[in-house]
Design an enzyme around this catalytic site. Structure first.
Site, PDB file in Angstrom:
ATOM      1  N   TYR A  72       0.850  -1.195   0.000  1.00  0.00           N
ATOM      2  CA  TYR A  72       0.000   0.000   0.000  1.00  0.00           C
ATOM      3  C   TYR A  72       0.884   1.243   0.000  1.00  0.00           C
ATOM      4  O   TYR A  72       1.363   1.668   1.034  1.00  0.00           O
ATOM      5  CB  TYR A  72      -0.903  -0.037   1.223  1.00  0.00           C
ATOM      6  N   TYR A  93      -1.718   3.939 -10.391  1.00  0.00           N
ATOM      7  CA  TYR A  93      -2.777   3.088 -10.996  1.00  0.00           C
ATOM      8  C   TYR A  93      -4.157   3.554 -10.541  1.00  0.00           C
ATOM      9  O   TYR A  93      -4.945   4.067 -11.323  1.00  0.00           O
ATOM     10  CB  TYR A  93      -2.478   1.633 -10.653  1.00  0.00           C
TER      11      TYR A  93
END
Ligand SMILES: [Zn+2]
Lengths: 127, 388
Positions: free
Chosen positions: B284, B332
């Site tokens: 993350y 992304y």
């Protein structure tokens, strides 16, 4: 003794110009932010103390809003062994350094009421 | 009583994203969660009728599992709405494996959706009253970035990490995103671009921060036994571990060491592997410092060496350790919380379905989630059939 409203006790004490914290009657740890139970040993008897106000900048970030003066957000480790988020005033934000010794004071006009702020204790910053 | 042996006992059998990027003001988070759920179930050869375990968290919806179950027409016999920020979905995977292994449910659906990008400027970001008195708000930190900035500043002070090291993380993520047609930001990015970007909360600039996009994702989990009868190759959960030590950044004991040290140790122990056995890492990356901290805390390099580790293209396409092969939260997508997407990408890489960015021979992948301000850390080790 346990405070039934520790946040109110904290803000009332800050308003009188001090930096209050709690000390656990069980394990003697400094406790901050204020609570009704010690996060180190679980004891429920916590006594209020007043910090001497001296501490060291643990980390620092500068925020530069588009339409206002830059300001620092710091974490200060007080000599009594607790940590607080604050800001260093009376010094350009970009000159605040990790490791710098600072002294607590109270800014009566904080955005949410009186707040603890810090000023440089020495003009020569420690490394 | 000992915990059931989770290693290889459950598997991911379906993954999907919803529409990503910017979906416009007329769509809702729950629709994206449901869209992803439908696609993940279809991939698994299952339907909403098969789901008897529901796991979800949606920012700002305190009863998200009730909303999602009603919307999908699911009547779960096991529900988990654990909300520990962006790591929630990897936590849900761990909890789903426990529930399936103990017979509490058979088919678990983990789902998430957010319209974080479309909400900004449309007045839909209603903030509720604070749950606790804040001892930070009076100093006007910019949540959550200032928390991460304070960690980065401390890491730089303690270990000599530089802004160039941080920029290397952003550049690697962008290079991966260029290989992913679904990525939001795919134009070339240089270290110089990152260093020249506007500072938000020093030492982090706009390009050290994740995107703000819309999007959702879903993951379907069932027993290893049932997974073998379903259409896609099962991706087994080999190990999982969770840890959290604080909520507010001012309460984090050492800003250079996260609870990922503990969550990953638990996951590795359950999986019976170590970081050297991991072929690929999905973590993350809410901010560039995250990648450096987590690569250290997950055991890929020593504490303090993360800056050097990410340099020279080591985590970029063609590097020694593929990290965030989808482009990550930095390039992304990052719809409010990112934690379900590491699971989706790790699954696709293990199955060999990652297109231009597919890595050869991915047997074991690590997915790591972060929640709050470096607060909640959850690690999962996933493997293909060869890993059992
Ligand atoms: Zn105590």
């Amino acid at each position: 003794m346990t405070q039934s409203a520790p946040h109110r006790e904290y803000t009332d004490r800050v308003a009188t110009g001090s930096l209050p914290y709690q000390s656990c009657d069980g394990c003697l740890s400094a406790v901050f932010p204020p609570r009704v139970i010690c996060p180190f040993c679980g004891a429920t008897d916590l006594s209020w103390r007043e910090s001497a106000g001296l501490g060291t900048v643990y980390s620092a970030s500068v925020i530069a809003p588009r339409d206002a003066e830059p300001y620092s957000v710091v974490l200060v480790d007080l000599d009594e062994r607790f940590r607080i988020m604050s800001t260093v005033v009376d010094l350009p934000a970009r000159d605040v350094r990790i490791g710098m010794r600072v002294r607590a004071g109270v800014d009566p006009d904080g955005p949410t009421g009186p707040r603890v702020v810090f000023t440089p204790e020495e003009r020569e910053a420690a490394s | 009583m000992t915990l059931p042996d989770l290693r290889g006992s459950t598997a991911i059998v379906g993954v999907a994203e919803s529409d990503l990027g910017e979906v416009g003001p007329d769509r809702y988070a729950i629709e994206l969660a449901a869209q992803a759920a439908g696609a993940a179930l279809a991939e698994a050869g299952l339907t909403t009728r098969d789901v008897d375990g529901l796991f979800c968290a949606i920012a700002g919806r305190g009863m998200a599992p009730l909303d999602v179950a009603e919307y999908l027409g699911i009547r779960p016999r096991y529900t988990d709405g654990t909300m520990v920020g962006g790591s929630s979905f990897i936590s849900h995977l761990h909890h789903a494996a426990l529930a399936i292994t103990t017979g509490a449910c058979d088919v678990a659906l983990i789902t998430y959706g957010s319209t974080a990008r479309s909400d900004s400027g449309h007045g839909r970001l209603a903030m509720g009253p604070p749950e606790l008195p804040s001892y930070e708000a009076a100093y006007r930190p910019r949540p959550p970035i200032t928390g991460y900035a304070l960690a980065a500043a401390r890491h730089m002070h303690r270990y000599g990490t530089t802004r160039t090291h941080l920029a290397e993380v952003a550049v690697a993520a962008r290079q991966w995103a260029a290989l992913n047609p679904k990525a939001f930001a795919r134009d070339p990015l240089t270290v110089e671009d990152v260093l020249a970007a506007r500072m938000v909360s020093s030492p982090l600039s706009t390009l050290d921060c994740c995107l703000v996009t819309d999007g959702g994702g879903a993951v379907v989990v069932t027993s290893a036994e049932r997974a073998r009868d379903l259409p896609r190759p099962p991706v087994y959960l080999l190990g999982a571990g969770e840890a959290h030590w604080h909520r507010a950044i001012s309460q984090m004991p050492d800003l250079t060491v996260t609870a990922a040290t503990e969550s990953s140790a638990r996951a590795y122990r359950m999986a019976g592997i170590g970081p050297r056995d991991v072929n690929l890492v999905q973590l993350y990356d809410a901010f560039t410092i995250n990648t450096i901290l987590f690569l250290e805390d997950l055991g890929f390099c020593a504490k303090g060496e993360g800056g050097d580790f990410v340099s020279g293209g080591r985590i970029a396409p063609g590097g020694d350790l593929p990290v965030n092969t989808n482009g990550g939260g930095l390039s992304y997508c990052h719809p409010g919380m990112y934690g379900i997407f590491p699971l989706i990408e790790a699954t696709r890489q293990i199955r060999g379905e990652a297109g231009d960015r597919q890595q050869p021979g991915v047997t074991i992948a690590l997915a790591h989630g972060n929640g709050g301000q470096l607060s909640s850390q959850v690690t999962a080790v996933l493997g293909g059939g060869d890993s059992l």
